[in-house]
Enzyme design. Structure first.
Site, PDB file in Angstrom:
ATOM      1  N   ARG A 241      49.844  54.766  48.832  1.00 52.46           N
ATOM      2  CA  ARG A 241      49.291  53.896  49.860  1.00 52.46           C
ATOM      3  C   ARG A 241      49.113  54.726  51.121  1.00 52.46           C
ATOM      4  O   ARG A 241      49.855  55.699  51.350  1.00 52.46           O
ATOM      5  CB  ARG A 241      50.231  52.727  50.142  1.00 52.46           C
TER       6      ARG A 241
ATOM      7  N   LYS B 165      57.162  50.282  49.653  1.00 46.23           N
ATOM      8  CA  LYS B 165      57.429  48.939  50.181  1.00 46.23           C
ATOM      9  C   LYS B 165      58.865  48.529  49.877  1.00 46.23           C
ATOM     10  O   LYS B 165      59.377  48.784  48.790  1.00 46.23           O
ATOM     11  CB  LYS B 165      56.462  47.922  49.556  1.00 46.23           C
TER      12      LYS B 165
ATOM     13  N   HIS C 278      42.463  53.060  50.001  1.00 50.20           N
ATOM     14  CA  HIS C 278      42.847  52.271  48.829  1.00 50.20           C
ATOM     15  C   HIS C 278      41.881  52.497  47.664  1.00 50.20           C
ATOM     16  O   HIS C 278      42.267  52.336  46.500  1.00 50.20           O
ATOM     17  CB  HIS C 278      42.920  50.789  49.189  1.00 50.20           C
TER      18      HIS C 278
ATOM     19  N   ARG D 293      43.309  55.224  45.725  1.00 52.87           N
ATOM     20  CA  ARG D 293      44.453  54.715  44.949  1.00 52.87           C
ATOM     21  C   ARG D 293      43.958  53.991  43.696  1.00 52.87           C
ATOM     22  O   ARG D 293      44.494  54.187  42.597  1.00 52.87           O
ATOM     23  CB  ARG D 293      45.274  53.780  45.833  1.00 52.87           C
TER      24      ARG D 293
ATOM     25  N   HIS E 298      54.338  49.467  42.070  1.00 58.06           N
ATOM     26  CA  HIS E 298      54.191  48.009  41.975  1.00 58.06           C
ATOM     27  C   HIS E 298      55.500  47.398  41.493  1.00 58.06           C
ATOM     28  O   HIS E 298      56.091  47.876  40.515  1.00 58.06           O
ATOM     29  CB  HIS E 298      53.081  47.639  40.992  1.00 58.06           C
TER      30      HIS E 298
ATOM     31  N   TYR F 195      43.867  46.582  36.762  1.00 55.24           N
ATOM     32  CA  TYR F 195      43.109  47.771  36.372  1.00 55.24           C
ATOM     33  C   TYR F 195      42.650  47.730  34.927  1.00 55.24           C
ATOM     34  O   TYR F 195      41.734  48.450  34.542  1.00 55.24           O
ATOM     35  CB  TYR F 195      43.947  49.033  36.623  1.00 55.24           C
TER      36      TYR F 195
END
Length: 297
Positions: free
Chosen positions: A145, A169, A240, A243, A266, A275
């Site tokens: 990210r 995150k 992004h 990514r 994730h 995806y």
């Protein structure tokens, strides 16, 4: 019934100090709801779940987007919470009503030749150009990210194993990897050009701006925007996008979904599954072109 709306709006304005745009949005959404109540002779306090579902069905029939419906539901939950406090309502009828599921958008990604064009368009003739080339290489090689990229420090990089320790995150730590192309530009930047950007400053951030300070996420976005503008690419390319390209290329070349999930950081596999829509379309295209008993060939 509408007297309560007036009371609620005053509460938002005078006690919560909400901005005028937010207050107006709440007012429109709640008045829309009361139009439905009055038209169908429904009491706002004793409204049933079935009557709420009819209201939501009406919004859907009128082609309100899912995000708009979610916003209206949020306004009504807030409104009924207020009534519970100020008017002794026992239950919030909207508390158990779920927002509609968001439509999953297919991520924007680049073809590999487009990525190569972007990388090769950046010369290696000065510190800023080398840094910009490194940004593209790192984003594509690691799937980071942009916030993770700009937070990287030099001591998070393990050159012997070509891996980077990332704090993602929720302060979750993961390891990502980079290949030989990225390693070459990374070493060129570290060994020759980073100190030129650093000047008299002292910090350990990998990516620096022209003043020797940490490069911001917005700074990375502007750098990529300018590169794309000079190339006159029709794609809307952001950090992004790289990514997404990283994840898509891994899956297209045989990586399993669980591994891609871990590399992307994730928390849920369902987030990574978006995806598979891209890779499934590619498989369909390959099938249609390759299968001999196919009229579309």
């Amino acid at each position: 019934m509408r007297n309560r709306i007036h009371s609620f709006i005053n509460y938002l304005k005078n006690e919560r100090r909400y901005p005028e745009t937010t207050i107006n949005s709440y007012k429109r959404d709640i008045e829309l709801y009361y139009d439905y109540l009055e038209e169908n002779e429904i009491d706002d306090i004793s409204i049933s779940n079935d009557e709420i579902r009819q209201f939501l069905k009406l919004l859907d029939e009128k082609k309100y987007s899912k995000s708009t419906i979610s916003r209206i539901l949020s306004a009504l939950r807030h409104y009924y919470n207020y009534i519970m406090i100020k008017h002794n309502l026992k239950n919030n009828p909207f508390k158990q009503i779920r927002n509609p599921k968001k439509d999953k958008k297919i991520p924007n990604f680049l073809q590999y030749n487009e990525l190569e064009d972007i990388i090769n368009s950046i010369p290696l003739d000065n510190p800023l150009h080398v840094r910009n080339r490194l940004i593209i290489e790192l984003l594509y090689a690691t799937g980071l990210r942009v916030s993770e990229l700009t937070s990287l420090t030099i001591n998070q990089i393990n050159y012997s194993n070509r891996e980077i320790r990332v704090i993602g995150k929720g302060d979750k730590e993961r390891i990502v990897f980079f290949g030989e192309y990225c390693e070459e530009i990374l070493k060129l930047y570290i060994n020759k050009y980073r100190n030129e950007l650093l000047k008299d400053n002292e910090n350990d951030y990998l990516l620096l701006n022209k003043d020797g300070n940490r490069l911001t996420s917005r700074g990375v976005e502007l750098i990529i925007e300018n590169i794309i503008k000079e190339l006159a690419l029709k794609h809307n390319v952001s950090p992004h996008t790289l990514r997404h390209t990283f994840a898509t290329d891994l899956l297209n070349n045989g990586a399993d979904l669980k591994s891609v999930q871990e590399l992307l950081g994730h928390s849920s596999l369902s987030t990574t599954q978006i995806y598979t829509h891209i890779t499934n379309e590619r498989l369909r295209s390959v099938y249609l072109k390759s299968f001999p008993r196919n009229k579309e060939k």
